[in-house]
Write a protein that holds these residues in place. Sequence first.
Motif, mmCIF file in Angstrom:
data_model
loop_
_atom_site.group_PDB
_atom_site.id
_atom_site.type_symbol
_atom_site.label_atom_id
_atom_site.label_comp_id
_atom_site.label_asym_id
_atom_site.label_seq_id
_atom_site.Cartn_x
_atom_site.Cartn_y
_atom_site.Cartn_z
ATOM 1 N N UNK A 61 19.993 -11.710 -30.765
ATOM 2 C CA UNK A 61 20.043 -13.068 -31.291
ATOM 3 C C UNK A 61 19.877 -13.115 -32.797
ATOM 4 N N UNK A 62 18.940 -12.316 -33.333
ATOM 5 C CA UNK A 62 18.753 -12.276 -34.781
ATOM 6 C C UNK A 62 19.988 -11.726 -35.486
ATOM 7 N N UNK A 63 20.577 -10.676 -34.911
ATOM 8 C CA UNK A 63 21.788 -10.106 -35.512
ATOM 9 C C UNK A 63 22.929 -11.108 -35.495
ATOM 10 N N UNK A 64 23.024 -11.884 -34.408
ATOM 11 C CA UNK A 64 24.072 -12.894 -34.342
ATOM 12 C C UNK A 64 23.894 -13.980 -35.389
ATOM 13 N N UNK A 65 22.659 -14.430 -35.574
ATOM 14 C CA UNK A 65 22.392 -15.454 -36.586
ATOM 15 C C UNK A 65 22.696 -14.913 -37.989
ATOM 16 N N UNK A 66 22.248 -13.698 -38.272
ATOM 17 C CA UNK A 66 22.499 -13.107 -39.589
ATOM 18 C C UNK A 66 23.995 -12.912 -39.831
ATOM 19 N N UNK A 67 24.714 -12.463 -38.797
ATOM 20 C CA UNK A 67 26.164 -12.245 -38.979
ATOM 21 C C UNK A 67 26.887 -13.552 -39.227
ATOM 22 N N UNK A 68 26.476 -14.609 -38.538
ATOM 23 C CA UNK A 68 27.119 -15.906 -38.739
ATOM 24 C C UNK A 68 26.810 -16.461 -40.123
ATOM 25 N N UNK A 69 25.567 -16.324 -40.560
ATOM 26 C CA UNK A 69 25.185 -16.840 -41.880
ATOM 27 C C UNK A 69 25.924 -16.111 -42.984
ATOM 28 N N UNK A 70 26.009 -14.785 -42.882
ATOM 29 C CA UNK A 70 26.699 -14.035 -43.924
ATOM 30 C C UNK A 70 28.204 -14.269 -43.895
ATOM 31 N N UNK A 71 28.759 -14.524 -42.701
ATOM 32 C CA UNK A 71 30.183 -14.856 -42.627
ATOM 33 C C UNK A 71 30.466 -16.182 -43.335
ATOM 34 N N UNK A 72 29.586 -17.152 -43.176
ATOM 35 C CA UNK A 72 29.759 -18.425 -43.868
ATOM 36 C C UNK A 72 29.506 -18.286 -45.370
ATOM 37 N N UNK A 73 28.636 -17.370 -45.754
ATOM 38 C CA UNK A 73 28.315 -17.190 -47.170
ATOM 39 C C UNK A 73 29.512 -16.688 -47.952
ATOM 40 N N UNK A 74 30.286 -15.797 -47.363
ATOM 41 C CA UNK A 74 31.441 -15.239 -48.080
ATOM 42 C C UNK A 74 32.555 -16.263 -48.234
ATOM 43 N N UNK A 75 32.561 -17.287 -47.365
ATOM 44 C CA UNK A 75 33.558 -18.343 -47.526
ATOM 45 C C UNK A 75 33.297 -19.135 -48.801
ATOM 46 N N UNK A 76 32.041 -19.249 -49.164
ATOM 47 C CA UNK A 76 31.641 -20.044 -50.326
ATOM 48 C C UNK A 76 31.515 -19.169 -51.584
ATOM 49 N N UNK A 77 32.350 -18.139 -51.702
ATOM 50 C CA UNK A 77 32.395 -17.254 -52.877
ATOM 51 C C UNK A 77 31.071 -16.546 -53.143
ATOM 52 N N UNK A 78 30.208 -16.486 -52.170
ATOM 53 C CA UNK A 78 28.979 -15.708 -52.316
ATOM 54 C C UNK A 78 27.981 -16.275 -53.308
#
Length: 306
Positions: A150-167
């Motif tokens: 669950x933690x890995x899933x949350x982290x992966x989703x957050x970082x995937x959204x972060x790269x959309x916003x130019x980091x």
Amino acid sequence: MLRLIRVSAPTNPNRRAAVGLVISIVGLLGFNVTFLGSSWGPLALFPAGAAFIYGSWLINPWYQASRDTTKLRITGLPLAVYAVWVGGLLLCAALTITTSGGASAILLVGLWAVHSVYATTFEPMEFALLRTRRRLGRGVHLRILTLWCGLAGVLRLVWALAFIDDGRYRVFLAGASLTLILGGVAASLKVQARFRKVCTGLHRNVQRLLRGLEELGEADTDTERRKAQQAARRTWDELEEYLLARADTGISPLGVCVLPEPAVVDLRTRVMASLDAAQADAEHKKVVDDLLILRDACSGRIDPAV
């Protein structure tokens, strides 16, 4: 109708079980039709359920006549199915974690959510005492594994959204990720500490009850026997609390108990009968053997410092 069903069933137990197995598998496959999205899919629910019930009815006589070792393996099949399901989800998440962050994140979080809610339903109720050691280890290890999923899933989703916003928020996300990881470590250690505490209390009270049964057998007078009985009953009361406790979490509906409630009731009945018996008999020996199984389930998991 029921008479027609009974007459149509094969008389040979092995043939009847084979036919029942085939019909049950067809019924389970029929359930999958409901998820195809077609308009006639929901219509398969009733015939699929009827086929599964009929197949189970055909298998039941063969199952009841089987040896205990065979029954032990058969009742463990839900665990095997659950293990395959968990392994399949982890494999899918690992294959898509770099290419499709959102999909892998949903799989990982879904695995954690489903295990948290439904994990106890896959634990067999049959032969609960013999399965104590593996049930406890399975409950704790899967609790920690799915927590990190669950933690890995949350982290992966957050970082995937972060790269959309130019980091622009990578520094903030790095700090949040470190906080989540440390929280996961703390939660894992807490689960392990609870597990060791339950095993330690279980071992301690089983030992006290075994000693109480020995003292009861060595009592010479009625007064000594009554005192030994009262002490053994008090020890059982403390032991029963640990038998009903959850080993992996304090949330009762979600955790894995040391023993299912029907098994605890059965053991309580036999322990009380053994305490009230005039002398040791075969039932007394069976109670002692069951307590030894519980004690051995805690072997290597005791920590009196917790």
